[in-house]
Design an enzyme around this catalytic site. Structure first.
Site, mmCIF file in Angstrom:
data_model
loop_
_atom_site.group_PDB
_atom_site.id
_atom_site.type_symbol
_atom_site.label_atom_id
_atom_site.label_comp_id
_atom_site.label_asym_id
_atom_site.label_seq_id
_atom_site.Cartn_x
_atom_site.Cartn_y
_atom_site.Cartn_z
ATOM 1 N N ASP A 101 -7.656 -2.490 3.736
ATOM 2 C CA ASP A 101 -6.995 -1.499 2.884
ATOM 3 C C ASP A 101 -6.283 -2.150 1.698
ATOM 4 O O ASP A 101 -5.965 -3.338 1.713
ATOM 5 C CB ASP A 101 -5.945 -0.727 3.692
ATOM 6 N N HIS A 141 -5.707 -5.804 5.876
ATOM 7 C CA HIS A 141 -5.415 -5.582 4.447
ATOM 8 C C HIS A 141 -5.806 -6.801 3.620
ATOM 9 O O HIS A 141 -5.407 -7.921 3.947
ATOM 10 C CB HIS A 141 -3.926 -5.304 4.237
#
Length: 256
Positions: free
Chosen positions: A50, A192
């Site tokens: 992400d 991430h």
């Protein structure tokens, strides 16, 4: 004790209400459910990242994935994607999937329906023509109304069932061990390659995450195949649930 017709009728009504609630939940899950993982016996998992793209960390992550012949899904923030279009193209051309993670990462329960729809459209334009109809709500925050907005725009909402908690300052071994304690066939892993917002400035570094991904793939690529979410969905039945998560305002206020 003999049951009276009245008590029998009440029991039937209670059972009917319970059955109705179950059917309502199943119907909502099938129509606007959020995918958390895939039910499969095959040794396949979905690796997701992400908040990118990031000009330093995303290219290095792509090199690690290429080295291990692994594929992943990148849920990109539209504002960053527009700033680094060459990275969006590079991700797609390397065989990875690209999903929508909003324009600038607000908690969707805290903004209006009109704003949510604008966030989806703006990010979709920024990641075009490489984006797929996959959406991950920022912070995982979602209400039924927010899910319906994504549904009306044709998006599958993708959550996760394995989390590395790599938005804190844990080292690579902690991240890997946390993932390994949760992973099973069909899992979707949350990591991430950037942090759009972080609690402390030093948390923004992705060094530990990059090392963790390298260690994970090095040690377990023979046990699992790491696929994009669309590829993973071809290997089993998606598990869908009513993923509802309110915004944690105190947490959000601590971010910078």
């Amino acid at each position: 004790m003999t049951r009276t017709p009245r008590s029998i009728a009440k029991s039937i009504v209670r059972r009917g209400i319970k059955v109705g609630r179950r059917l309502r939940s199943l119907l909502l899950s099938s129509v606007i459910g959020t995918i958390t993982n895939v039910k499969t016996q095959e040794a396949v998992v979905g690796l997701t990242f992400d908040d990118g793209p990031h000009p330093e960390f995303t290219p290095r992550l792509l090199e690690i994935l290429e080295k291990h012949h692994a594929r992943a899904t990148f849920f990109l923030v539209g504002e960053s994607a527009k700033k680094y279009p060459e990275l969006v193209e590079k991700i797609a051309k390397a065989g990875h999937a690209i999903g929508n993670h909003s324009w600038d990462h607000p908690s969707f329960p805290l903004i209006s329906s009109r704003s949510r729809r604008w966030q989806l459209r703006a990010c979709e334009e920024a990641i075009a023509p490489y984006g797929q109809k996959l959406f991950r709500p920022p912070f995982g925050d979602q209400t039924i109304a927010a899910r319906i907005d994504a549904f009306l725009y044709g998006y599958k909402v993708i959550a996760w069932n394995v989390v590395g908690v790599d938005w804190l300052d844990h080292d690579a071994d902690v991240i890997v061990n946390r993932i390994l304690s949760q992973i099973t066939p069909g899992s979707i892993i949350l990591l991430h390659d950037a942090l759009y917002l972080s609690r402390q400035a030093n948390y923004a570094s992705r060094e530990a995450t990059l090392k963790a991904v390298d260690l994970l793939l090095e040690g377990h690529q023979k046990k699992y195949r790491f696929l994009t979410v669309p590829e993973l969905l071809e290997h089993g039945r998606p598990k869908q649930e009513l993923w509802l998560q309110d915004a944690d305002k105190s947490w959000l206020n601590s971010l910078e």
